[in-house]
Design a protein around this motif. Sequence first.
Motif, PDB file in Angstrom:
ATOM      1  N   UNK A 225     -53.430   6.909  26.086  1.00 35.42           N
ATOM      2  CA  UNK A 225     -54.526   6.524  26.953  1.00 35.42           C
ATOM      3  C   UNK A 225     -53.925   5.763  28.128  1.00 35.42           C
ATOM      4  N   UNK A 226     -54.264   6.218  29.353  1.00 36.79           N
ATOM      5  CA  UNK A 226     -53.651   5.629  30.545  1.00 36.79           C
ATOM      6  C   UNK A 226     -54.700   5.481  31.647  1.00 36.79           C
ATOM      7  N   UNK A 227     -54.357   4.679  32.671  1.00 29.24           N
ATOM      8  CA  UNK A 227     -55.283   4.438  33.781  1.00 29.24           C
ATOM      9  C   UNK A 227     -54.492   4.217  35.061  1.00 29.24           C
ATOM     10  N   UNK A 245     -50.948   5.731  36.239  1.00 23.93           N
ATOM     11  CA  UNK A 245     -49.581   5.216  36.186  1.00 23.93           C
ATOM     12  C   UNK A 245     -49.345   4.100  35.169  1.00 23.93           C
ATOM     13  N   UNK A 246     -50.387   3.725  34.396  1.00 27.54           N
ATOM     14  CA  UNK A 246     -50.211   2.661  33.400  1.00 27.54           C
ATOM     15  C   UNK A 246     -50.766   3.154  32.062  1.00 27.54           C
ATOM     16  N   UNK A 247     -49.962   3.080  31.014  1.00 27.43           N
ATOM     17  CA  UNK A 247     -50.385   3.548  29.691  1.00 27.43           C
ATOM     18  C   UNK A 247     -50.822   2.374  28.826  1.00 27.43           C
ATOM     19  N   UNK A 248     -52.039   2.454  28.280  1.00 27.28           N
ATOM     20  CA  UNK A 248     -52.467   1.475  27.281  1.00 27.28           C
ATOM     21  C   UNK A 248     -51.677   1.675  25.990  1.00 27.28           C
ATOM     22  N   UNK A 249     -51.505   2.922  25.588  1.00 29.06           N
ATOM     23  CA  UNK A 249     -50.610   3.280  24.484  1.00 29.06           C
ATOM     24  C   UNK A 249     -50.106   4.695  24.750  1.00 29.06           C
ATOM     25  N   UNK A 250     -48.966   4.994  24.132  1.00 23.75           N
ATOM     26  CA  UNK A 250     -48.290   6.240  24.488  1.00 23.75           C
ATOM     27  C   UNK A 250     -47.402   6.673  23.323  1.00 23.75           C
ATOM     28  N   UNK A 251     -48.030   7.105  22.222  1.00 21.58           N
ATOM     29  CA  UNK A 251     -47.278   7.511  21.043  1.00 21.58           C
ATOM     30  C   UNK A 251     -46.467   8.767  21.327  1.00 21.58           C
ATOM     31  N   UNK A 253     -44.217   8.989  23.365  1.00 15.49           N
ATOM     32  CA  UNK A 253     -43.825   9.044  24.766  1.00 15.49           C
ATOM     33  C   UNK A 253     -44.316  10.284  25.469  1.00 15.49           C
ATOM     34  N   UNK A 254     -45.515  10.758  25.057  1.00 14.76           N
ATOM     35  CA  UNK A 254     -45.991  12.048  25.563  1.00 14.76           C
ATOM     36  C   UNK A 254     -46.571  11.960  26.977  1.00 14.76           C
ATOM     37  N   UNK A 255     -46.880  10.748  27.444  1.00 25.58           N
ATOM     38  CA  UNK A 255     -47.413  10.615  28.803  1.00 25.58           C
ATOM     39  C   UNK A 255     -46.332  10.071  29.721  1.00 25.58           C
ATOM     40  N   UNK A 256     -46.137  10.779  30.856  1.00 25.78           N
ATOM     41  CA  UNK A 256     -45.135  10.386  31.854  1.00 25.78           C
ATOM     42  C   UNK A 256     -45.838   9.677  33.006  1.00 25.78           C
ATOM     43  N   UNK A 257     -45.758   8.348  33.012  1.00 24.91           N
ATOM     44  CA  UNK A 257     -46.441   7.575  34.057  1.00 24.91           C
ATOM     45  C   UNK A 257     -45.818   7.807  35.431  1.00 24.91           C
ATOM     46  N   UNK A 258     -44.542   8.228  35.469  1.00 24.99           N
ATOM     47  CA  UNK A 258     -43.891   8.472  36.757  1.00 24.99           C
ATOM     48  C   UNK A 258     -44.441   9.692  37.459  1.00 24.99           C
ATOM     49  N   UNK A 259     -44.839  10.704  36.690  1.00 27.85           N
ATOM     50  CA  UNK A 259     -45.392  11.925  37.285  1.00 27.85           C
ATOM     51  C   UNK A 259     -46.894  12.042  37.042  1.00 27.85           C
TER      52      UNK A 259
END
Length: 358
Positions: A225-227, A245-251, A253-259
């Motif tokens: 979950x990100x915002x 660009x900010x993840x509340x949680x990221x099990x 590492x499946x979400x790439x905040x850089x892209x």
Amino acid sequence: MSDSTTNLLLPYLMAAQAQKHVTHNEALRLLDGLVQLSVKSRQMTAAPASPTDGDRYIVASGATGGWAGWDLNVALWTDGAWLRLPPREGWRAWVEDEAVLLVRNGADWQPVIPTGLDDLTRLGIGMAASTGAPFSAKLNSALWTALYAADGGSGDLTQTLNRETGTDDAGLILQTGFSTRALIGMFGSDQLRIAVSSDGSNFSDALGVDPATGIANQPNLPRFKAYTNYDNYVATDSWTTLGINVADYNDQGCFDAGTNRFVAPVAGTYLFGASLLYKINANTSARMRGRLVLNGSTEIRGSFGEISSAHVSGATALWLQTLVSLDADDTVALQGTFRAADGYFAADHTTFWGTKIG
């Protein structure tokens, strides 16, 4: 000099003996009764009424009549009479009515393959058992089947693995080349655990079930979950990937905040959702749109939405949600645009989330 052989007590032909054929035939009769010994039964204490020539029995304990005193001896019916054959150590006899092979051991007959396997310290099937693995089997398949009701059973089949304390282990250990690759069971606690390993040393838990509640937990399920932490300006009629660009949680590492995108670690079915909050630029008549895109360009069916009425800045929101089947390394991103007038997707409340469900 003895007048008979040592083991089978076959009579010898003696020097100057008359009627040598009688002695010879007696020896043949004994050999015929003893060689390849197969008896009808070992349950009878009295001779049967109508035996057939050549019939043999192991006389049961407590014998009576013509068999009195012959307990556990072999009785042979030949030439119209019963002949007693006292057994010797190591004799083997096939018992026809039980289909069991016996061996003479001391003063008793015992199965060559024991029928009672109580209190064994080791048992190896196709391999030698060891102290660390007192029950060992080397084979390509195994079958456990219930004893059916028609055969005197209940039809059920259960298997119990019992451990001594709640901190001990009870479970299945699955190996490749004797290197552990999976665990299924209770290991060190009362929680049901399924874990896997690629090297036999480091384990990842795929599933845990709480013993008190029955609630299942998948600690390594891909989910996030990100915002966005800033207001994203988007022009009219211009689909733009939002800066999530900010993840509340990221099990995993499946979400790439850089892209600003989700990257599928494994193939499967995924559930995604998003919330887009409108913030005015100059005109509340802007028409807010959102969608999820696959691999940067393909709109995911069912993910498109639009708010077409006049907006309230900081209050009007659009929610999106859909399922999609992904291959490993597929990407999913959140895009937004406006019609009629430009605007912002507001910081902190414009969110994107997803999880693998199958």
